[in-house]
Design a protein around this motif. Structure first.
Motif, PDB file in Angstrom:
ATOM      1  N   MET A 298     103.128  37.068  32.437  1.00  0.00           N
ATOM      2  CA  MET A 298     102.439  37.906  32.205  1.00  0.00           C
ATOM      3  C   MET A 298     102.766  39.513  32.793  1.00  0.00           C
ATOM      4  O   MET A 298     103.755  39.912  33.466  1.00  0.00           O
ATOM      5  N   PRO A 299     102.285  40.470  32.043  1.00  0.00           N
ATOM      6  CA  PRO A 299     102.577  42.104  32.686  1.00  0.00           C
ATOM      7  C   PRO A 299     101.891  42.873  33.285  1.00  0.00           C
ATOM      8  O   PRO A 299     101.325  42.119  34.409  1.00  0.00           O
ATOM      9  N   CYS A 300     102.943  43.940  34.228  1.00  0.00           N
ATOM     10  CA  CYS A 300     102.505  44.072  35.203  1.00  0.00           C
ATOM     11  C   CYS A 300     101.743  45.308  34.986  1.00  0.00           C
ATOM     12  O   CYS A 300     101.799  46.361  34.482  1.00  0.00           O
ATOM     13  N   GLN A 301     100.334  45.274  36.017  1.00  0.00           N
ATOM     14  CA  GLN A 301      99.742  46.325  35.926  1.00  0.00           C
ATOM     15  C   GLN A 301     100.369  47.563  36.752  1.00  0.00           C
ATOM     16  O   GLN A 301     100.142  47.166  38.220  1.00  0.00           O
ATOM     17  N   LEU A 302     100.437  49.180  36.521  1.00  0.00           N
ATOM     18  CA  LEU A 302      99.804  49.768  37.176  1.00  0.00           C
ATOM     19  C   LEU A 302      98.942  49.965  38.408  1.00  0.00           C
ATOM     20  O   LEU A 302      98.041  49.929  37.458  1.00  0.00           O
ATOM     21  N   PRO A 303      99.001  49.824  39.520  1.00  0.00           N
ATOM     22  CA  PRO A 303      97.964  50.245  40.513  1.00  0.00           C
ATOM     23  C   PRO A 303      96.989  51.504  39.759  1.00  0.00           C
ATOM     24  O   PRO A 303      97.550  52.221  39.250  1.00  0.00           O
ATOM     25  N   VAL A 304      95.868  51.320  40.494  1.00  0.00           N
ATOM     26  CA  VAL A 304      95.015  52.707  40.228  1.00  0.00           C
ATOM     27  C   VAL A 304      95.486  54.016  40.310  1.00  0.00           C
ATOM     28  O   VAL A 304      95.407  54.304  40.110  1.00  0.00           O
ATOM     29  N   ASP A 305      95.800  53.932  41.378  1.00  0.00           N
ATOM     30  CA  ASP A 305      96.039  54.884  42.710  1.00  0.00           C
ATOM     31  C   ASP A 305      97.378  56.064  41.161  1.00  0.00           C
ATOM     32  O   ASP A 305      97.375  57.122  41.813  1.00  0.00           O
ATOM     33  N   CYS A 306      98.111  54.910  41.281  1.00  0.00           N
ATOM     34  CA  CYS A 306      99.620  55.242  40.376  1.00  0.00           C
ATOM     35  C   CYS A 306      99.043  55.910  39.148  1.00  0.00           C
ATOM     36  O   CYS A 306      99.485  56.936  38.245  1.00  0.00           O
ATOM     37  N   LEU A 307      97.686  54.964  38.992  1.00  0.00           N
ATOM     38  CA  LEU A 307      97.258  55.477  37.076  1.00  0.00           C
ATOM     39  C   LEU A 307      96.881  57.090  37.186  1.00  0.00           C
ATOM     40  O   LEU A 307      97.226  57.568  36.370  1.00  0.00           O
ATOM     41  N   ASN A 308      96.194  56.880  38.370  1.00  0.00           N
ATOM     42  CA  ASN A 308      95.250  58.084  38.454  1.00  0.00           C
ATOM     43  C   ASN A 308      96.818  59.399  38.527  1.00  0.00           C
ATOM     44  O   ASN A 308      95.903  60.523  38.324  1.00  0.00           O
ATOM     45  N   GLU A 309      97.555  59.601  39.028  1.00  0.00           N
ATOM     46  CA  GLU A 309      98.030  60.221  39.175  1.00  0.00           C
ATOM     47  C   GLU A 309      98.926  60.874  39.195  1.00  0.00           C
ATOM     48  O   GLU A 309      99.491  62.330  38.110  1.00  0.00           O
ATOM     49  N   ILE A 310      99.538  59.934  37.856  1.00  0.00           N
ATOM     50  CA  ILE A 310      99.963  59.982  36.677  1.00  0.00           C
ATOM     51  C   ILE A 310      98.679  61.253  35.468  1.00  0.00           C
ATOM     52  O   ILE A 310      99.396  61.928  34.948  1.00  0.00           O
ATOM     53  N   PHE A 311      97.865  60.695  35.491  1.00  0.00           N
ATOM     54  CA  PHE A 311      97.052  61.524  34.593  1.00  0.00           C
ATOM     55  C   PHE A 311      96.788  62.248  35.084  1.00  0.00           C
ATOM     56  O   PHE A 311      95.946  63.069  34.591  1.00  0.00           O
ATOM     57  N   GLU A 312      96.486  62.192  36.087  1.00  0.00           N
ATOM     58  CA  GLU A 312      96.345  64.014  37.044  1.00  0.00           C
ATOM     59  C   GLU A 312      97.587  65.022  35.759  1.00  0.00           C
ATOM     60  O   GLU A 312      96.264  65.961  35.865  1.00  0.00           O
ATOM     61  N   TYR A 313      98.587  64.706  35.831  1.00  0.00           N
ATOM     62  CA  TYR A 313      99.256  65.671  35.168  1.00  0.00           C
ATOM     63  C   TYR A 313      99.309  65.495  33.767  1.00  0.00           C
ATOM     64  O   TYR A 313      99.277  67.161  33.204  1.00  0.00           O
ATOM     65  N   LEU A 314      97.917  64.926  33.069  1.00  0.00           N
ATOM     66  CA  LEU A 314      97.223  64.879  31.863  1.00  0.00           C
ATOM     67  C   LEU A 314      95.796  65.400  32.011  1.00  0.00           C
ATOM     68  O   LEU A 314      95.273  66.051  30.664  1.00  0.00           O
ATOM     69  N   GLU A 315      95.530  66.561  32.773  1.00  0.00           N
ATOM     70  CA  GLU A 315      94.018  66.689  32.556  1.00  0.00           C
ATOM     71  C   GLU A 315      93.910  67.496  31.302  1.00  0.00           C
ATOM     72  O   GLU A 315      92.774  68.168  31.057  1.00  0.00           O
ATOM     73  N   LYS A 316      94.831  68.976  30.968  1.00  0.00           N
ATOM     74  CA  LYS A 316      94.879  70.035  30.668  1.00  0.00           C
ATOM     75  C   LYS A 316      94.657  69.373  29.070  1.00  0.00           C
ATOM     76  O   LYS A 316      94.992  70.088  27.838  1.00  0.00           O
ATOM     77  N   ASP A 317      95.573  68.538  29.143  1.00  0.00           N
ATOM     78  CA  ASP A 317      95.999  67.315  27.958  1.00  0.00           C
ATOM     79  C   ASP A 317      95.025  66.592  27.276  1.00  0.00           C
ATOM     80  O   ASP A 317      95.267  65.294  27.109  1.00  0.00           O
ATOM     81  N   LYS A 318      93.624  67.123  26.734  1.00  0.00           N
ATOM     82  CA  LYS A 318      92.886  66.199  26.083  1.00  0.00           C
ATOM     83  C   LYS A 318      93.204  65.056  24.544  1.00  0.00           C
ATOM     84  O   LYS A 318      92.187  63.338  25.078  1.00  0.00           O
ATOM     85  N   VAL A 319      93.773  65.139  24.227  1.00  0.00           N
ATOM     86  CA  VAL A 319      94.110  64.209  23.122  1.00  0.00           C
ATOM     87  C   VAL A 319      95.203  63.137  23.843  1.00  0.00           C
ATOM     88  O   VAL A 319      94.262  61.914  23.873  1.00  0.00           O
TER      89      VAL A 319
END
Length: 477
Positions: free
Chosen positions: A1-22
């Motif tokens: 079963m693939p490992c799923q990153l927890p929500v807080d980790c995903l959120n921190e990663i996606f914060e770096y993409l805030e200006k990269d809408k694509v």
């Protein structure tokens, strides 16, 4: 079963993409969890677009945004709009996947009015219901935009709507026209006390209530004043602005190039002695006449960034200013003469970023700057008639740059003579240097003169990128 990153980790990663809408939009399509995390970031600020008229805030907002907002409307609003024959039964029957509006942190009144006018002929009732939804559902708006420079922009007293006070209490950034009705500014001054960033576009009218709003703030840090239309008198609000002389750390003043009679009162600038950043953008040298004598003696002990994007005060004024304030400067932007370049080398030893011009016969001046400014990381300059050629620039940089340097931006305003051989020699010299960062090279041409050697130049860039010597290169016309 693939490992799923927890929500807080995903959120921190996606914060770096805030200006990269694509990239963020791509994340929506991965799975449900990724969608739930990324959609909140995507919807923080939905009013992003390019101005289509110079100096005017006419944004191109996608109609899909409006369709989603309509779906999010509460049922009583939908039924009301159905009765007014603004919406049809199909539109009101849809339900949203998320409560998108609650994710928003930016509210743009003029953008709402514009996007509705683009799609609907009758917009009064729909605009009111959508803004009511925003002020009710957004827990805390961080940024508010309210401009009146489009004749079709809806002017609403939305501060009276239920939930408006709670929605705007923690407002930290306001962008507005100075001719918005005084009642708006009076009311906002009774709700918001902690605006940190204020961006004002001056019109021919400056509302009386603006003084109250400025005075009521406790911690104003960033101030931008733009004169893009008409000739406004700033005199009345200067005492209110000066109240924040201890807290203001960033000041930008932009003057309209079309009104040569416009003479802003700039001497108040010297009252803000805690400034970290100062940007004065005027097309004509005479705009600085009221400030010149003050610049000679003012001390800004914390000033790190100084920019004159267009014209600037006389050389003797700026040389004296740099003598008093240049030691702490980290970034300097100016269209300068050779005498001022020598002053930069003498008085600004800690510069990290520099934009300036070098005359074709002043290679020695460039060498002096490179030798004396050992902390220099970035240079931006131009190639045009009378200025240093690309070949001479690259040869000098390769021989005299410090180990901290890693970025060059070259704006080419004439036929380019940049050839692959010059680039090869530059990067060969660069690869033998001790540097903590790989090189970033940006070239912008204002004509098609780069095309003749484009393929060969790109091969050189690709070669040294593979070797790890170049981290970024970009050639655009």
């Amino acid at each position: 079963m693939p490992c799923q990153l927890p929500v807080d980790c995903l959120n921190e990663i996606f914060e770096y993409l805030e200006k990269d809408k694509v990239s963020l939009y791509s994340c929506l399509l991965v799975n449900r969890l990724w969608c739930e995390v990324s959609v909140r970031i995507l919807w923080r600020n939905i009013w992003i677009g390019k101005s289509i008229t110079y100096g005017r805030h006419r944004l191109k907002v996608k109609p899909a945004i409006l369709n989603t907002l309509i779906i999010c409307l509460p049922n009583d609003s939908k039924n009301h709009l159905l009765e007014k024959r603004i919406l049809n039964s199909t539109q009101i029957s849809k339900t949203p996947l998320f409560d998108y509006v609650s994710f928003c942190k930016v509210l743009s009144i003029h953008a709402i009015g514009q996007v509705i006018i683009d799609v609907f002929r009758s917009q009064k009732y729909l605009t009111k219901e959508i803004i009511k939804m925003f002020v009710k559902k957004i827990y805390s708006v961080k940024k508010l935009s309210y401009y009146t420079n489009n004749s079709n922009t809806v002017n609403l007293s939305f501060l009276r709507y239920p939930g408006a006070k709670e929605c705007l209490t923690n407002l930290s950034k306001l962008s507005c026209s100075t001719d918005v009705k005084s009642a708006f500014f009076y009311k906002l001054s009774q709700i918001c006390y902690n605006i940190q960033s204020l961006n004002m576009e001056f019109k021919s009218v400056v509302s009386n209530g603006l003084k109250d709003l400025i005075c009521s703030q406790n911690n104003l840090k960033y101030l931008s004043l733009s004169q893009t239309y008409g000739i406004a008198d700033w005199t009345d609000i200067i005492p209110s602005l000066s109240k924040h002389s201890n807290t203001l750390i960033k000041l930008k003043i932009y003057g309209c190039e079309y009104y040569t009679r416009f003479r802003p009162l700039l001497s108040f600038v010297t009252r803000f002695t805690n400034l970290r950043e100062l940007i004065l953008s005027f097309r004509y040298k005479h705009n600085f006449s009221e400030l010149d004598n003050n610049l000679k003696c003012v001390i800004f002990p914390y000033l790190q960034i100084l920019k004159f994007p267009h014209s600037c005060p006389d050389d003797d004024i700026l040389i004296k200013f740099l003598e008093n304030n240049g030691k702490n400067l980290l970034e300097f932007y100016i269209n300068s003469s050779d005498s001022l370049n020598l002053a930069i080398a003498k008085f600004c030893p800690n510069l990290k970023s520099l934009y300036t011009l070098f005359n074709f016969d002043k290679i020695e001046t460039l060498k002096i700057i490179l030798n004396d400014c050992q902390q220099l990381e970035s240079i931006e300059t131009k190639y045009i008639t009378g200025l240093l050629s690309e070949k001479d620039l690259l040869e000098t940089l390769a021989k005299y740059l410090s180990k901290n340097f890693y970025k060059l931006k070259l704006i080419i305003c004439l036929d380019s003579h940049l050839v692959p051989k010059d680039l090869e020699e530059f990067f060969n010299n660069w690869k033998n240097r001790v540097s903590s960062k790989s090189f970033s090279f940006i070239i912008k041409g204002w004509n098609n003169s780069l095309e003749s050697n484009h393929e060969g130049n790109m091969k050189v860039f690709e070669k040294y990128k593979k070797l790890g010597i170049v981290s970024k290169f970009d050639i655009s016309y």
